[in-house]
Design a protein around this motif. Structure first.
Motif, mmCIF file in Angstrom:
data_model
loop_
_atom_site.group_PDB
_atom_site.id
_atom_site.type_symbol
_atom_site.label_atom_id
_atom_site.label_comp_id
_atom_site.label_asym_id
_atom_site.label_seq_id
_atom_site.Cartn_x
_atom_site.Cartn_y
_atom_site.Cartn_z
ATOM 1 N N GLY A 1 -35.792 35.084 25.510
ATOM 2 C CA GLY A 1 -35.612 35.147 26.947
ATOM 3 C C GLY A 1 -34.720 34.089 27.564
ATOM 4 N N VAL A 2 -34.061 33.252 26.788
ATOM 5 C CA VAL A 2 -33.153 32.246 27.334
ATOM 6 C C VAL A 2 -31.827 32.934 27.682
ATOM 7 N N ILE A 3 -31.290 32.636 28.870
ATOM 8 C CA ILE A 3 -30.053 33.273 29.325
ATOM 9 C C ILE A 3 -28.879 32.322 29.131
ATOM 10 N N PHE A 4 -27.837 32.816 28.461
ATOM 11 C CA PHE A 4 -26.598 32.073 28.243
ATOM 12 C C PHE A 4 -25.470 32.777 28.989
ATOM 13 N N GLU A 5 -24.511 32.001 29.482
ATOM 14 C CA GLU A 5 -23.306 32.565 30.076
ATOM 15 C C GLU A 5 -22.154 32.313 29.103
ATOM 16 N N VAL A 6 -21.456 33.382 28.734
ATOM 17 C CA VAL A 6 -20.327 33.282 27.822
ATOM 18 C C VAL A 6 -19.066 33.622 28.615
ATOM 19 N N ARG A 7 -18.017 32.828 28.434
ATOM 20 C CA ARG A 7 -16.780 33.025 29.189
ATOM 21 C C ARG A 7 -15.586 32.780 28.279
ATOM 22 N N VAL A 8 -14.627 33.709 28.300
ATOM 23 C CA VAL A 8 -13.381 33.556 27.551
ATOM 24 C C VAL A 8 -12.253 33.520 28.581
ATOM 25 N N ILE A 9 -11.449 32.456 28.529
ATOM 26 C CA ILE A 9 -10.398 32.222 29.534
ATOM 27 C C ILE A 9 -9.027 32.295 28.878
ATOM 28 N N ASN A 10 -8.093 32.963 29.548
ATOM 29 C CA ASN A 10 -6.703 32.985 29.094
ATOM 30 C C ASN A 10 -6.078 31.659 29.510
ATOM 31 N N GLY A 11 -5.815 30.791 28.547
ATOM 32 C CA GLY A 11 -5.236 29.477 28.821
ATOM 33 C C GLY A 11 -3.767 29.377 28.474
ATOM 34 N N PHE A 12 -3.108 30.531 28.307
ATOM 35 C CA PHE A 12 -1.677 30.512 27.991
ATOM 36 C C PHE A 12 -0.891 29.953 29.166
ATOM 37 N N CYS B 1 -21.291 28.732 27.529
ATOM 38 C CA CYS B 1 -20.470 28.751 26.326
ATOM 39 C C CYS B 1 -19.084 29.255 26.708
ATOM 40 N N SER B 2 -18.126 28.358 26.858
ATOM 41 C CA SER B 2 -16.795 28.749 27.323
ATOM 42 C C SER B 2 -15.752 28.593 26.233
ATOM 43 N N TRP B 3 -14.832 29.552 26.201
ATOM 44 C CA TRP B 3 -13.712 29.557 25.253
ATOM 45 C C TRP B 3 -12.415 29.577 26.035
ATOM 46 N N LEU B 4 -11.465 28.747 25.620
ATOM 47 C CA LEU B 4 -10.125 28.712 26.196
ATOM 48 C C LEU B 4 -9.158 29.114 25.088
ATOM 49 N N VAL B 5 -8.461 30.229 25.294
ATOM 50 C CA VAL B 5 -7.522 30.718 24.290
ATOM 51 C C VAL B 5 -6.121 30.290 24.716
#
Length: 145
Positions: free
Chosen positions: A35-46, A121-125
């Motif tokens: 039941g733990v809620i995570f926010e996942v985000r993928v960002i266009n960092g070009f 949880c964030s990702w920068l591509v």
């Protein structure tokens, strides 16, 4: 050698008549905290891909989040609620020009503590690789294209 953080609950049971106590230690990461809620985000960092968007497609075994075409600084985000009976893993495939890369955007055993207290949880591509951050301030390169 990495030190594993221990965030557990200690329960003390006292017996006043015998003047003794028993300590139970519960490790929540072993159960993946249902039941733990995570926010996942993928960002266009070009820096300059206005003519060619970053295309991303994400899914888990249970759900398909679909695809998006991200222009500069656009993002694709979703929430994950951990469940004991589900895989709790989301994989994404990212494509830009002739480059293509698949990666695990969220995976409970790896990300439970890594995503920080706010469970972000964030990702920068970028042109040179994929960066991870739990706060979108401090980025660490995880891998290349």
């Amino acid at each position: 050698m990495k030190k594993k953080k221990f965030l557990g609950t200690i329960l003390l049971l006292f017996s006043f008549s015998a003047f003794s106590f028993i300590v139970f230690i519960v490790q929540p990461d072993r159960l993946y905290l249902h039941g733990v809620i995570f926010e996942v985000r993928v960002i266009n960092g070009f820096k300059n891909n206005s003519s060619l968007p970053l295309v991303i497609w994400c899914s888990s075994k249970e759900s398909d989040l679909g695809g998006r075409a991200l222009q500069e600084h656009d993002d694709f985000s979703w929430k994950v609620t951990t469940k004991l009976w589900k895989s709790n893993q989301f994989s994404c495939t990212v494509k830009w020009d002739a480059k293509r890369k698949s990666f695990d955007a969220f995976k409970v055993p790896r990300d439970f503590y890594r995503c920080g207290n706010f469970k972000k949880c964030s990702w920068l591509v970028t042109e040179d690789g994929f960066y991870f951050s739990p706060d979108e301030i401090n980025w660490k390169k995880d891998f290349q294209w």
